[in-house]
Scaffold this active site. Sequence first.
Site, PDB file in Angstrom:
ATOM      1  N   LYS A 178       0.861  -1.180   0.000  1.00 27.72           N
ATOM      2  CA  LYS A 178       0.000   0.000   0.000  1.00 27.72           C
ATOM      3  C   LYS A 178       0.901   1.235   0.000  1.00 27.72           C
ATOM      4  CE  LYS A 178      -3.842   1.486   2.806  1.00 27.72           C
ATOM      5  NZ  LYS A 178      -4.457   1.389   4.114  1.00 27.72           N
ATOM      6  N   HIS A 199      -0.228   4.473   0.328  1.00 24.88           N
ATOM      7  CA  HIS A 199      -0.758   5.592   1.115  1.00 24.88           C
ATOM      8  C   HIS A 199      -1.067   5.104   2.536  1.00 24.88           C
ATOM      9  CE1 HIS A 199      -4.040   3.279  -0.612  1.00 24.88           C
ATOM     10  NE2 HIS A 199      -4.721   3.611   0.470  1.00 24.88           N
TER      11      HIS A 199
END
Length: 214
Positions: free
Chosen positions: A103, A105
Site C-alpha cells: 500500500k 498511502h
Amino acid sequence: MKPYQRDFIEFAIEQNVLRFGEFTLKSGRVSPYFFNAGLFSSGQALAKLGRFYAASLMETSVPFDVLFGPAYKGIPLATTTAVALYDHHNVDTPYVFNRKEAKAHGEGGSLVGAPLAGNVMIIDDVITAGTAIREVMTIIQEANATPAGVLIALDRQERGQGKLSAIQEVERDFGMPVISIVSLGDIMTYLAEQDSPEFTKHLDAVTAYRTEYG
Ligand code: OMP
C-alpha cells in the site's frame, strides 16, 4: 495418533474441508484427496480450528516471538490461532500478516499488525511440494527476521524437488521445523479404523497415490 488429532480429522471431514475424489493440485499431481482450509467458513468452525492450531503449538517446544499469517489463507489461520492461544492457554502472542500488494498511502507497506521481527512462527494450511512456503520465506528474510518454524494443518508427506519429502527439504533449506496438526499417515490410520467399505475405497486410492508421490 493423539485424541485431538483424531478429532481434527473428523472435524475436517464433517466440514467438507477434507474430501475424497479426484483433484488436480497446484503441482499438477492428480490426488485422490484434497484439504480445502477455506471451507472452515463459519465462526464456530474458525474458533474450533484455532484451538487445534493452538493445541499443536502448545505441544511443541519450539520457541517463537510472533505468529505470521501469509496472505491470503494464512491470515484468518494466524488470527484464530492467536485468539485461541490467549483464550485457551492464557498465552498472549503478537501476530502479523502481509498484503499481496504493498500500500503506497495511509500506513503504507505490505505488513499489517505486530513487527515482523525475532523468531517467527508461520501459520499456513497445507504443504505439498513446498512452493508456497518458499515464497513466504522470502518475506521473512527481507524483514531480517528469523524463521522459528512453520505450523500447518496437514502435511501431505509428498516428495519435493528431489528424493526428500517437501517438508524435509524446507526444514533443511531454512533450518527450522515444520509442525503439522495431522499428516497423511494420520488420515490413513483414521480411514483404516473406520471399517466401512466407503473409507476402505478411499484408503486404497490414497495408498496408491502415496506409492507414487510419497
Ligand atoms: P505447495 O505450494 O505445492 O506446497 O502447495 C501448497 C498449496 O496448495 C496450499 O497452500 C494450497 O493452496 C494448495 N493445496 C491445498 O490447499 N490442499 C491440498 O490438499 C493440496 C493443495 C495443493 O494444491 O497441493
